[in-house]
Design an enzyme around this catalytic site. Sequence first.
Site, PDB file in Angstrom:
ATOM      1  N   LYS A   1       0.824  -1.212   0.000  1.00 47.17           N
ATOM      2  CA  LYS A   1       0.000   0.000   0.000  1.00 47.17           C
ATOM      3  C   LYS A   1       0.859   1.264   0.000  1.00 47.17           C
ATOM      4  O   LYS A   1       2.080   1.209   0.234  1.00 47.17           O
ATOM      5  CB  LYS A   1      -0.950  -0.051   1.208  1.00 47.17           C
ATOM      6  CG  LYS A   1      -1.984  -1.194   1.121  1.00 47.17           C
ATOM      7  CD  LYS A   1      -2.978  -1.138   2.282  1.00 47.17           C
ATOM      8  CE  LYS A   1      -4.011  -2.245   2.164  1.00 47.17           C
ATOM      9  NZ  LYS A   1      -5.035  -2.164   3.254  1.00 47.17           N
TER      10      LYS A   1
ATOM     11  N   GLU B   1      -9.424 -10.554  -7.886  1.00 43.30           N
ATOM     12  CA  GLU B   1      -8.494  -9.442  -7.693  1.00 43.30           C
ATOM     13  C   GLU B   1      -7.307  -9.525  -8.667  1.00 43.30           C
ATOM     14  O   GLU B   1      -6.853  -8.497  -9.173  1.00 43.30           O
ATOM     15  CB  GLU B   1      -8.001  -9.433  -6.238  1.00 43.30           C
ATOM     16  CG  GLU B   1      -9.122  -9.056  -5.277  1.00 43.30           C
ATOM     17  CD  GLU B   1      -8.761  -9.232  -3.802  1.00 43.30           C
ATOM     18  OE1 GLU B   1      -9.622  -8.946  -2.960  1.00 43.30           O
ATOM     19  OE2 GLU B   1      -7.624  -9.647  -3.503  1.00 43.30           O
TER      20      GLU B   1
ATOM     21  N   HIS C   1      -2.108  -5.451   1.483  1.00 41.31           N
ATOM     22  CA  HIS C   1      -3.386  -6.138   1.254  1.00 41.31           C
ATOM     23  C   HIS C   1      -3.090  -7.543   0.781  1.00 41.31           C
ATOM     24  O   HIS C   1      -2.124  -7.765   0.037  1.00 41.31           O
ATOM     25  CB  HIS C   1      -4.207  -5.430   0.165  1.00 41.31           C
ATOM     26  CG  HIS C   1      -5.286  -6.301  -0.405  1.00 41.31           C
ATOM     27  ND1 HIS C   1      -6.506  -6.464   0.193  1.00 41.31           N
ATOM     28  CD2 HIS C   1      -5.298  -7.119  -1.495  1.00 41.31           C
ATOM     29  CE1 HIS C   1      -7.219  -7.331  -0.512  1.00 41.31           C
ATOM     30  NE2 HIS C   1      -6.511  -7.742  -1.543  1.00 41.31           N
TER      31      HIS C   1
ATOM     32  N   TYR D   1     -12.398  -2.070  -3.983  1.00 40.38           N
ATOM     33  CA  TYR D   1     -12.927  -2.250  -2.628  1.00 40.38           C
ATOM     34  C   TYR D   1     -14.459  -2.144  -2.594  1.00 40.38           C
ATOM     35  O   TYR D   1     -15.024  -1.813  -1.555  1.00 40.38           O
ATOM     36  CB  TYR D   1     -12.305  -1.217  -1.681  1.00 40.38           C
ATOM     37  CG  TYR D   1     -10.927  -1.600  -1.157  1.00 40.38           C
ATOM     38  CD1 TYR D   1     -10.752  -2.720  -0.350  1.00 40.38           C
ATOM     39  CD2 TYR D   1      -9.800  -0.825  -1.443  1.00 40.38           C
ATOM     40  CE1 TYR D   1      -9.512  -3.074   0.148  1.00 40.38           C
ATOM     41  CE2 TYR D   1      -8.539  -1.178  -0.947  1.00 40.38           C
ATOM     42  CZ  TYR D   1      -8.418  -2.300  -0.149  1.00 40.38           C
ATOM     43  OH  TYR D   1      -7.180  -2.652   0.360  1.00 40.38           O
TER      44      TYR D   1
ATOM     45  N   ASN E   1      -2.232   0.294   6.691  1.00 37.36           N
ATOM     46  CA  ASN E   1      -1.718  -0.964   7.236  1.00 37.36           C
ATOM     47  C   ASN E   1      -0.831  -1.757   6.260  1.00 37.36           C
ATOM     48  O   ASN E   1      -0.784  -2.983   6.305  1.00 37.36           O
ATOM     49  CB  ASN E   1      -2.854  -1.809   7.811  1.00 37.36           C
ATOM     50  CG  ASN E   1      -3.911  -2.164   6.791  1.00 37.36           C
ATOM     51  OD1 ASN E   1      -3.776  -1.823   5.615  1.00 37.36           O
ATOM     52  ND2 ASN E   1      -4.945  -2.847   7.228  1.00 37.36           N
TER      53      ASN E   1
HETATM   54  P1  RTP Z   1      -7.138  -5.823   3.110  1.00 36.13           P
HETATM   55  O1  RTP Z   1      -8.428  -6.139   2.397  1.00 36.13           O
HETATM   56  O2  RTP Z   1      -6.648  -4.423   2.851  1.00 36.13           O
HETATM   57  O3  RTP Z   1      -6.101  -6.888   2.873  1.00 36.13           O
HETATM   58  O4  RTP Z   1      -7.380  -5.869   4.679  1.00 36.13           O
HETATM   59  P2  RTP Z   1      -8.204  -6.937   5.494  1.00 36.13           P
HETATM   60  O5  RTP Z   1      -8.740  -8.026   4.604  1.00 36.13           O
HETATM   61  O6  RTP Z   1      -7.341  -7.361   6.633  1.00 36.13           O
HETATM   62  O7  RTP Z   1      -9.396  -6.045   6.032  1.00 36.13           O
HETATM   63  P3  RTP Z   1     -10.819  -5.702   5.359  1.00 36.13           P
HETATM   64  O8  RTP Z   1     -11.864  -6.034   6.331  1.00 36.13           O
HETATM   65  O9  RTP Z   1     -10.924  -6.297   3.983  1.00 36.13           O
HETATM   66  O10 RTP Z   1     -10.751  -4.118   5.235  1.00 36.13           O
HETATM   67  C1  RTP Z   1     -10.096  -3.483   4.162  1.00 36.13           C
HETATM   68  C2  RTP Z   1      -9.306  -2.312   4.680  1.00 36.13           C
HETATM   69  O11 RTP Z   1     -10.198  -1.343   5.219  1.00 36.13           O
HETATM   70  C3  RTP Z   1      -9.621  -0.743   6.374  1.00 36.13           C
HETATM   71  N1  RTP Z   1     -10.472  -0.973   7.532  1.00 36.13           N
HETATM   72  N2  RTP Z   1     -10.686  -0.060   8.417  1.00 36.13           N
HETATM   73  N3  RTP Z   1     -11.596   1.374  10.696  1.00 36.13           N
HETATM   74  C4  RTP Z   1     -11.972   0.111  10.531  1.00 36.13           C
HETATM   75  O12 RTP Z   1     -12.691  -0.460  11.299  1.00 36.13           O
HETATM   76  C5  RTP Z   1     -11.482  -0.596   9.351  1.00 36.13           C
HETATM   77  N4  RTP Z   1     -11.763  -1.845   9.040  1.00 36.13           N
HETATM   78  C6  RTP Z   1     -11.117  -2.086   7.875  1.00 36.13           C
HETATM   79  C7  RTP Z   1      -8.276  -1.377   6.618  1.00 36.13           C
HETATM   80  O13 RTP Z   1      -7.277  -0.512   6.104  1.00 36.13           O
HETATM   81  C8  RTP Z   1      -8.356  -2.665   5.839  1.00 36.13           C
HETATM   82  O14 RTP Z   1      -7.080  -3.077   5.382  1.00 36.13           O
HETATM   83 MG    MG Z   2      -9.811  -7.602   2.844  1.00 34.56          MG
END
Ligand code: RTP
Ligand code: MG
Length: 143
Positions: A11, A128, A117, A51, A114
């Site tokens: 990222k 994706e 991804h 997204y 973070n």
């Molecule tokens: P990613 O898709 O980026 O790999 O991350 P992930 O699966 O671990 O998390 P996901 O639930 O898919 O969420 C995508 C991105 O959105 C942001 N996020 N912010 N503030 C919050 O509660 C929150 N929850 C998710 C994070 O940057 C996450 O990587």
């Molecule tokens: Mg995710």
Amino acid sequence: MAIERTFSIIKPDAVAKNHIGAIYNRFESAGLKIVAAKMVHLTKEQAEGFYAEHSERPFFGALVSFMTSGPIMVQVLEGENAVAANREIMGATNPAQAARGTLRADYADSIDENAVHGSDALASAEREIAYFFAADEICPRTR
Ligand code: RTP
Ligand code: MG
């Protein structure tokens, strides 16, 4: 064990901090092979499309704004159980909860920024990968 492909993003925060090589080293040290890669700077439309599943979530605007804030590296990783293996290397979404030695524990500052991804399932990996790469941009390893 199945050989899988997964989709990965370094990222904008981690690219800005010059962590591309360190993160690639983690993938390769874990036995994952990089079979496609490029640097891109997403448009708002591209980030929103990628997204789309999160479009109703309260953090969607901040997520799109962050993901368009600078260039990213996108790559396809290949290896045994690549989807789960990459998620393990990445660590929890919130770096405060990420296990020691994971990418997010070491390189991420916050849940919003973070570092990486990774696809969360084989079906999302396929979708994706196709979002960013044509079939002829992926190079299977012959050795
Ligand atoms: P990613 O898709 O980026 O790999 O991350 P992930 O699966 O671990 O998390 P996901 O639930 O898919 O969420 C995508 C991105 O959105 C942001 N996020 N912010 N503030 C919050 O509660 C929150 N929850 C998710 C994070 O940057 C996450 O990587
Ligand atoms: Mg995710």
